[in-house]
Design a protein around this motif. Structure first.
Motif, PDB file in Angstrom:
ATOM      1  N   GLY A 102     -14.377 -78.354 -93.883  1.00 26.38           N
ATOM      2  CA  GLY A 102     -13.232 -77.480 -93.778  1.00 26.38           C
ATOM      3  C   GLY A 102     -13.314 -76.266 -94.685  1.00 26.38           C
ATOM      4  N   VAL A 103     -12.271 -75.430 -94.620  1.00 24.78           N
ATOM      5  CA  VAL A 103     -12.286 -74.155 -95.338  1.00 24.78           C
ATOM      6  C   VAL A 103     -12.356 -74.333 -96.850  1.00 24.78           C
ATOM      7  CG1 VAL A 103     -11.116 -72.884 -93.499  1.00 24.78           C
ATOM      8  CG2 VAL A 103      -9.753 -74.021 -95.271  1.00 24.78           C
ATOM      9  N   ALA A 104     -11.819 -75.435 -97.385  1.00 28.27           N
ATOM     10  CA  ALA A 104     -11.864 -75.646 -98.829  1.00 28.27           C
ATOM     11  C   ALA A 104     -13.297 -75.746 -99.335  1.00 28.27           C
ATOM     12  CB  ALA A 104     -11.088 -76.912 -99.200  1.00 28.27           C
ATOM     13  N   LYS A 105     -14.204 -76.169 -98.473  1.00 31.67           N
ATOM     14  CA  LYS A 105     -15.613 -76.288 -98.857  1.00 31.67           C
ATOM     15  C   LYS A 105     -16.429 -75.068 -98.449  1.00 31.67           C
ATOM     16  CE  LYS A 105     -15.586 -81.346 -98.754  1.00 31.67           C
ATOM     17  NZ  LYS A 105     -16.072 -82.574 -98.077  1.00 31.67           N
ATOM     18  N   HIS A 106     -16.372 -74.670 -97.162  1.00 34.65           N
ATOM     19  CA  HIS A 106     -17.245 -73.564 -96.753  1.00 34.65           C
ATOM     20  C   HIS A 106     -16.746 -72.202 -97.186  1.00 34.65           C
ATOM     21  CE1 HIS A 106     -14.613 -72.424 -93.397  1.00 34.65           C
ATOM     22  NE2 HIS A 106     -14.762 -73.602 -92.808  1.00 34.65           N
ATOM     23  N   GLY A 107     -15.450 -72.061 -97.483  1.00 37.62           N
ATOM     24  CA  GLY A 107     -14.951 -70.848 -98.096  1.00 37.62           C
ATOM     25  C   GLY A 107     -14.801 -69.644 -97.205  1.00 37.62           C
ATOM     26  N   VAL A 108     -14.915 -69.823 -95.883  1.00 37.04           N
ATOM     27  CA  VAL A 108     -14.697 -68.709 -94.953  1.00 37.04           C
ATOM     28  C   VAL A 108     -13.219 -68.723 -94.580  1.00 37.04           C
ATOM     29  CG1 VAL A 108     -15.270 -67.701 -92.715  1.00 37.04           C
ATOM     30  CG2 VAL A 108     -17.045 -68.833 -94.077  1.00 37.04           C
ATOM     31  N   LEU A 109     -12.488 -67.723 -95.034  1.00 35.63           N
ATOM     32  CA  LEU A 109     -11.034 -67.709 -94.881  1.00 35.63           C
ATOM     33  C   LEU A 109     -10.541 -66.634 -93.924  1.00 35.63           C
ATOM     34  CD1 LEU A 109     -10.078 -68.308 -98.616  1.00 35.63           C
ATOM     35  CD2 LEU A 109     -10.149 -69.983 -96.764  1.00 35.63           C
ATOM     36  N   GLY A 110     -11.458 -65.835 -93.389  1.00 42.09           N
ATOM     37  CA  GLY A 110     -11.061 -64.785 -92.463  1.00 42.09           C
ATOM     38  C   GLY A 110     -12.273 -64.323 -91.681  1.00 42.09           C
ATOM     39  N   ASN A 111     -12.145 -63.187 -91.010  1.00 39.56           N
ATOM     40  CA  ASN A 111     -13.255 -62.664 -90.223  1.00 39.56           C
ATOM     41  C   ASN A 111     -14.229 -61.840 -91.051  1.00 39.56           C
ATOM     42  OD1 ASN A 111     -12.419 -63.961 -87.932  1.00 39.56           O
ATOM     43  ND2 ASN A 111     -11.404 -62.180 -87.053  1.00 39.56           N
ATOM     44  N   HIS A 112     -13.907 -61.607 -92.307  1.00 40.16           N
ATOM     45  CA  HIS A 112     -14.906 -61.188 -93.280  1.00 40.16           C
ATOM     46  C   HIS A 112     -15.284 -62.425 -94.063  1.00 40.16           C
ATOM     47  CE1 HIS A 112     -16.959 -59.327 -96.646  1.00 40.16           C
ATOM     48  NE2 HIS A 112     -16.962 -58.179 -95.976  1.00 40.16           N
ATOM     49  N   GLY A 130     -16.895 -62.868 -96.854  1.00 40.54           N
ATOM     50  CA  GLY A 130     -17.141 -62.735 -98.277  1.00 40.54           C
ATOM     51  C   GLY A 130     -16.582 -63.907 -99.071  1.00 40.54           C
ATOM     52  N   GLY A 131     -17.336 -64.333-100.093  1.00 45.62           N
ATOM     53  CA  GLY A 131     -16.914 -65.457-100.923  1.00 45.62           C
ATOM     54  C   GLY A 131     -17.228 -66.812-100.343  1.00 45.62           C
ATOM     55  N   ASN A 132     -18.006 -66.844 -99.254  1.00 43.77           N
ATOM     56  CA  ASN A 132     -18.304 -68.129 -98.619  1.00 43.77           C
ATOM     57  C   ASN A 132     -19.239 -68.981 -99.469  1.00 43.77           C
ATOM     58  OD1 ASN A 132     -21.257 -68.094 -97.646  1.00 43.77           O
ATOM     59  ND2 ASN A 132     -20.514 -66.104 -96.913  1.00 43.77           N
ATOM     60  N   ARG A 164     -23.914 -59.125 -92.463  1.00 44.38           N
ATOM     61  CA  ARG A 164     -22.883 -58.100 -92.455  1.00 44.38           C
ATOM     62  C   ARG A 164     -21.525 -58.777 -92.504  1.00 44.38           C
ATOM     63  NH1 ARG A 164     -25.217 -54.163 -87.583  1.00 44.38           N
ATOM     64  NH2 ARG A 164     -27.260 -53.795 -88.533  1.00 44.38           N
ATOM     65  N   GLN A 165     -20.541 -58.091 -93.029  1.00 43.02           N
ATOM     66  CA  GLN A 165     -19.183 -58.626 -93.140  1.00 43.02           C
ATOM     67  C   GLN A 165     -19.186 -59.982 -93.855  1.00 43.02           C
ATOM     68  OE1 GLN A 165     -16.752 -58.151 -89.476  1.00 43.02           O
ATOM     69  NE2 GLN A 165     -18.575 -57.192 -88.597  1.00 43.02           N
ATOM     70  N   GLY A 166     -20.076 -60.118 -94.831  1.00 47.93           N
ATOM     71  CA  GLY A 166     -20.137 -61.355 -95.614  1.00 47.93           C
ATOM     72  C   GLY A 166     -20.952 -62.447 -94.978  1.00 47.93           C
ATOM     73  N   GLY A 167     -21.498 -62.214 -93.773  1.00 49.38           N
ATOM     74  CA  GLY A 167     -22.264 -63.244 -93.080  1.00 49.38           C
ATOM     75  C   GLY A 167     -23.699 -63.291 -93.568  1.00 49.38           C
ATOM     76  N   PRO A 168     -24.537 -64.065 -92.886  1.00 43.24           N
ATOM     77  CA  PRO A 168     -24.263 -64.732 -91.607  1.00 43.24           C
ATOM     78  C   PRO A 168     -23.817 -66.177 -91.763  1.00 43.24           C
ATOM     79  CG  PRO A 168     -26.599 -64.878 -92.082  1.00 43.24           C
ATOM     80  CD  PRO A 168     -25.973 -64.139 -93.231  1.00 43.24           C
ATOM     81  N   LEU A 169     -23.140 -66.673 -90.739  1.00 40.26           N
ATOM     82  CA  LEU A 169     -22.855 -68.101 -90.667  1.00 40.26           C
ATOM     83  C   LEU A 169     -24.143 -68.872 -90.407  1.00 40.26           C
ATOM     84  CD1 LEU A 169     -21.162 -70.680 -90.372  1.00 40.26           C
ATOM     85  CD2 LEU A 169     -20.596 -69.961 -88.045  1.00 40.26           C
TER      86      LEU A 169
END
Length: 292
Positions: free
Chosen positions: A67-77, A79-81, A114-119
């Motif tokens: 979940g988001v608490a671990k992977h840190g992706v909180l939006g469509n940017h 950053g901070g993942n 780009r935009q903090g990626g890639p996934l």
């Protein structure tokens, strides 16, 4: 460096179709999705309270199994993942288990730095196809090109054991035009592309001896006028359809979550996740029979 693990018969294909509303599916011509569901199941998924109903967080959850608490992706940017720690399944399978993996699509942060990626950090093979502009028409063409590339790879061009193919035109159409007629036709076009991917799999020379798991998943819904990010039922309702070994046709399954997709990918390849991965998901499992 260790060699690639022998392929064996087990294969997994995950097709992600962005922004497909569950409530509209019964009204649409989606024979290929219907066939996957008939051979296994189609189940609703509720985006959990901690996860914004946005593509970035949802796809990260789907493909990492946390979940988001671990992977840190909180939006469509992005950053901070923390995707270096909680990697997507194509990257983890390639790096840890030496499996051939493949990821394809056209949304930048999923595939590019780009935009903090890639996934998708380091799959064995990656195909990024850029839309020529940000319009529904350009995204339909992008998805066509992604489908052609993926069909080539799946049909024998590289023989991946685990693949993720992203189709984004449905979501873009909703953002520009709402969930009316053009949106509905875009969902049907995505289904035809799913059919081409499945045809490529079935045409493989070794297909009769292979055991394929197919998972089709969407990330979130849309408001009638287009748009998402809130907590309405339309926005937070997603779905998963899957078929393959261990999934009996038409049998009910336990409630399905986005984190379960990656977990089922590993299970379908008969890989036991390392406890240090701390996955939040579990493989799709049959619903327990209630005793009256």
């Amino acid at each position: 460096m260790s060699s690639i693990w022998p392929a064996g018969p087990l294969r997994v294909l995950v097709v992600g179709i962005d922004g497909v509303r569950l409530d509209l599916l019964p009204e649409l011509e989606t024979p290929n999705l219907d066939a996957v569901a008939a051979a296994g199941f189609l189940a609703p998924v509720e985006v959990d309270e901690a996860t914004p109903t946005m593509s970035g967080p949802c796809w990260a959850t789907i493909c990492t199994g946390v979940g988001v608490a671990k992977h840190g992706v909180l939006g469509n940017h992005f950053g901070g993942n923390r995707l270096d720690v909680f990697a997507d399944f194509t990257t983890r399978l390639a790096a840890v288990h030496r499996r051939r993996t493949f990821a394809a699509g056209g949304w930048e942060p999923l595939f590019l730095a780009r935009q903090g990626g890639p996934l998708f950090g380091a799959p064995g093979r990656l195909s990024y196809v850029a839309p020529v502009e940000d319009t529904p028409e350009a995204w339909e063409e992008c998805d066509e090109r992604v489908t052609a590339e993926a069909a080539y790879v799946l049909g024998g061009g590289d023989d991946p054991q685990a693949s993720f193919v992203y189709l984004g035109a449905v979501d873009e159409t909703a953002h520009f035009l709402g969930c009316g007629e053009r949106y509905r036709r875009s969902v049907e076009a995505a289904d035809r592309r799913l059919g081409r991917l499945l045809d490529a799999v079935r045409a493989r020379p070794g297909y009769p001896d292979e055991r394929w798991t197919v998972i089709v998943v969407t990330d979130h819904g849309h408001l009638d006028q287009g748009g998402h990010g809130g907590r309405s039922v339309l926005e937070r309702t997603a779905w998963v359809a899957a078929c393959g070994p261990g999934l009996a046709p038409g049998a009910p399954v336990e409630p399905v979550r986005h984190v379960d997709v990656a977990a089922h990918v590993y299970a379908a390849l008969e890989i036991t996740p390392d406890p240090h991965w701390t996955l939040d998901g579990r493989p799709f499992t049959p619903a327990t029979q209630r005793v009256s």
